[in-house]
Motif scaffolding. Structure first.
Motif, short mmCIF file in Angstrom:
data_model
loop_
_atom_site.label_atom_id
_atom_site.label_comp_id
_atom_site.label_asym_id
_atom_site.label_seq_id
_atom_site.Cartn_x
_atom_site.Cartn_y
_atom_site.Cartn_z
N SER A 148 53.81 39.00 27.80
CA SER A 148 55.52 37.90 27.36
C SER A 148 54.31 36.95 25.90
N GLN A 149 53.71 36.86 25.61
CA GLN A 149 53.58 35.72 23.98
C GLN A 149 52.33 35.19 24.49
N ALA A 150 53.22 34.31 25.53
CA ALA A 150 52.10 33.07 26.41
C ALA A 150 50.87 34.08 26.64
N ASN A 151 51.06 35.28 28.55
CA ASN A 151 50.05 35.94 28.55
C ASN A 151 49.54 36.98 27.12
N ALA A 152 50.11 37.56 26.66
CA ALA A 152 49.44 38.59 25.75
C ALA A 152 48.14 37.36 24.73
N ARG A 153 48.73 36.05 24.84
CA ARG A 153 47.53 35.71 24.04
C ARG A 153 46.61 35.09 25.08
N ILE A 154 46.63 35.51 26.67
CA ILE A 154 45.78 34.83 27.11
C ILE A 154 44.27 35.61 27.33
N ALA A 155 45.26 37.27 27.59
CA ALA A 155 44.72 38.21 27.61
C ALA A 155 43.82 38.72 26.15
N LEU A 156 44.60 38.51 24.95
CA LEU A 156 43.86 38.47 23.18
C LEU A 156 41.86 37.78 23.03
N ARG A 157 43.04 36.60 24.26
CA ARG A 157 41.19 35.30 23.86
C ARG A 157 40.89 35.64 24.78
N ARG A 158 40.73 36.33 26.26
CA ARG A 158 39.37 36.74 27.02
C ARG A 158 38.60 37.53 26.12
N GLU A 159 39.30 38.87 26.22
CA GLU A 159 39.36 39.76 25.59
C GLU A 159 38.67 39.57 24.04
N ARG A 160 38.32 38.69 23.22
CA ARG A 160 37.47 38.45 22.70
C ARG A 160 36.34 38.18 22.88
N GLN A 161 36.47 36.36 23.91
CA GLN A 161 35.12 36.54 24.59
C GLN A 161 34.04 37.37 24.82
N ILE A 162 34.28 37.56 25.61
CA ILE A 162 34.29 39.29 26.26
C ILE A 162 33.26 40.44 25.79
N GLU A 163 34.19 41.06 24.73
CA GLU A 163 34.46 42.24 23.25
C GLU A 163 33.09 41.42 22.81
N LEU A 164 32.94 40.55 22.42
CA LEU A 164 32.24 39.88 21.18
C LEU A 164 31.03 38.37 21.93
N ALA A 165 31.57 38.67 22.76
CA ALA A 165 29.95 38.07 23.39
C ALA A 165 28.71 37.77 22.57
N GLY A 166 28.60 37.05 22.02
CA GLY A 166 27.17 36.74 21.21
C GLY A 166 26.88 37.55 20.09
N GLU A 167 28.29 37.92 19.51
CA GLU A 167 28.20 38.01 18.26
C GLU A 167 28.58 37.14 17.89
N GLN A 168 28.12 35.50 17.25
CA GLN A 168 28.34 34.87 16.64
C GLN A 168 30.60 34.78 16.59
N SER A 169 31.10 35.07 17.30
CA SER A 169 32.87 34.55 16.65
C SER A 169 32.98 33.38 17.17
#
Length: 555
Positions: free
Chosen positions: A477-498
């Motif tokens: 769903s949109q809500a669950n996709a948003r959760i997945a996206l925000r988690r992914e950005r936190q993990i993938e871009l950790a320490g990259e000033q994003s």
């Protein structure tokens, strides 16, 4: 005792000449002085005001394509100045966003960023403001001097267009971060404006309009690729990515998606680097994932500590970064990973029924830690002597478990036990293709359209060969996709000033930061004012148009 006339002028008065002789001598002296004044005054136009042909100023120096190129390179040089990627950039945005947390040794200026006690005089914030305007000044100068360039060949014509496009890109970059960090800021739209200090703050919408115009002006004449000697300059892809980022920051999801989609097809050949580690190696400028990165290189021992305000100094120029040394646990050790970031790597397995506990594979590629932390438990996998246990490092002797989780990203500890002073040559990623894919996914999710494609983009990032994380179902769903996206950005871009920019764009900065770092002893609350940085005190003191336009001594 009064000074005698002969003592001043050296006249033979030991015989005491008559007053008439004295008067005659005075008259001759006055005539001599007057004659010299007339001579020098008459020569003023021919001698004293003769132009030194070896002298030049900002507008007269640039005459050849080599010098016009120097004007552009000077703009890029600012990326390694104070407040920028040589040092303060990573402290500013990692600490304010709680990607990094203070180690026991962190004090003063940087500690203020973490506990929200910083003021309008914080040097790291002041230098960021100054460097962004310095970049704009240099871009304005480049655009001004190139007006008089009359290309003599088709090659020169192409270079003039490219350099002009790069100047617009640099100016767009400067204003992108000024409006993102401070909101309403003064606009310096040409070289003359850059020389005037009392400029009022423009409306946020007007600054964003300028940012969009700058990147739009840059894109047509930026090259898709450069030869190896010019890697690090802005490409057409970097222009498109930043135009997309500008739209995304304003929640213009449709136009943003249109830009990001361009980067997924020809003539662009970006792809995810198969090796996550290679993204943070000395050779990462050659990664197929780079959209824009700041080049770092160490050149001479005279400039080892240049990152402390020594850029472009008399000892020479260099462009290394101090991040490896300052973040490195076996070196200066200023920061750890925040507990909130480490916890983000553990979540329910998205590919199994019931979502049982899951550890993201990127944990071991992002940080070091004790057994059970999820991080890499060994350093020096590629050292001559072989792997060394993280827990056996001297710095931890006598400390109880669990040990802190410390940065592996951007560190050389897989190849050497210690860094070699603050002179890392690992380039700083500013935009990479994984980021583009995730921003495109965000655009689809926020429009509640193309959700399967959005989840597919997230899974693409998770399916990097060196990662291979469990995939999400494409029917989220949109809500669950948003959760997945925000988690992914936190993990993938950790320490990259994003993350600081992400949290603010998503409108959850205040609630997230106060939940992760509850106010208490040594920790102030994240307040609404912290959504923007304070206008630097020096700007208020020298720009009266700004001084009277600041609320609550902040912004």
């Amino acid at each position: 005792m009064p000074v005698a006339f002969w003592q001043v002028y050296g006249c033979p008065f030991n015989q005491l000449s008559s007053f008439k002789n004295i008067h005659r001598m005075k008259t001759k002296f006055i005539l001599l002085v007057c004659t010299l004044l007339v001579v020098f005054t008459g020569c003023r136009k021919t001698l004293l005001d003769t132009k030194n042909e070896n002298a030049y100023d900002a507008l007269t120096y640039f005459k050849t394509k080599k010098e016009f190129n120097e004007a552009i390179i000077a703009g890029y040089a600012v990326l390694n100045h104070g407040g920028m990627m040589s040092r303060e950039w990573y402290f500013n945005f990692d600490l304010m966003a709680n990607d990094a947390s203070p180690a026991f040794s962190l004090v003063g200026t940087e500690l203020q960023l973490s506990n929200y006690s910083y003021t309008n005089a914080n040097p790291d914030i002041v230098m960021l403001w100054a460097s962004l305007y310095r970049m704009i000044f240099r871009a304005n100068l480049a655009l001004e001097v190139m007006k008089k360039w009359t290309p003599g060949t088709a090659t020169e014509e192409g270079l003039k267009k490219q350099y002009t496009a790069e100047a617009h890109w640099l100016r767009g970059f400067g204003y992108f971060y000024l409006v993102s960090c401070w909101g309403r800021v003064p606009l310096k739209l040409d070289f003359e404006a850059s020389l005037r200090n009392p400029e009022p703050r423009a409306a946020v919408a007007d600054v964003w309009k300028l940012v969009e115009a700058e990147f739009s002006a840059a894109i047509p004449d930026l090259p898709v690729n450069y030869a190896s000697g010019d890697l690090g300059r802005a490409t057409k892809g970097a222009g498109i990515a930043y135009l997309g980022k500008a739209y995304l920051a304003q929640h213009k999801y449709g136009p943003a998606a249109e830009q990001f989609e361009k980067l997924t097809k020809a003539p662009y050949s970006y792809s995810l680097d198969p090796s996550f580690d290679n993204l943070y190696s000395d050779d990462n400028i050659n990664s197929p994932e780079v959209v824009f990165a700041v080049n770092h290189v160490f050149t001479t021992d005279n400039t080892t500590y240049y990152m402390f305000d020594g850029w472009e100094g008399e000892d020479g120029k260099t462009a290394h970064t101090g991040r490896a040394q300052e973040y490195g646990f076996n070196d200066w050790y200023n920061v750890d990973l925040s507990d909130a970031l480490v916890a983000a790597f553990r979540y329910g397995n998205p590919s199994l029924p019931g979502n049982p506990p899951y550890l993201d594979p990127r944990a071991k590629l992002t940080y070091y830690g004790s057994a059970g932390s999820g991080g890499d438990e060994d350093i020096c996998d590629h050292c001559p002597g072989g792997p060394l246990p993280y827990t056996d490092q001297e710095i931890w002797h006598g400390l109880p478990a669990p040990l802190p989780n410390t940065w592996r990203k951007y560190e050389p500890y897989e190849f050497q036990q210690f860094t070699e002073a603050p002179r890392s040559g690992i380039n700083t990623h500013v935009v990479r293709y994984a980021d583009v894919k995730l921003m495109l996914a965000e655009c689809y999710i926020e429009q509640n359209t193309k959700l399967p494609e959005a989840v597919g983009l997230i899974n693409d990032v998770r399916n990097r060969p060196s990662v291979m994380a469990a995939n999400y179902a494409t029917n989220l769903s949109q809500a669950n996709a948003r959760i997945a996206l925000r988690r992914e950005r936190q993990i993938e871009l950790a320490g990259e000033q994003s993350r600081w920019f992400d949290l603010r764009r998503w409108g959850i900065a205040k609630q997230t930061q106060n939940a992760e770092r509850p106010p208490g002893a040594g920790q102030r609350a994240f307040e609404d004012k912290h959504l923007l940085l304070p206008i630097p005190l020096g700007e208020r003191q020298t720009n009266q148009a700004v001084a009277g336009d600041i609320a609550n001594d902040w912004n």
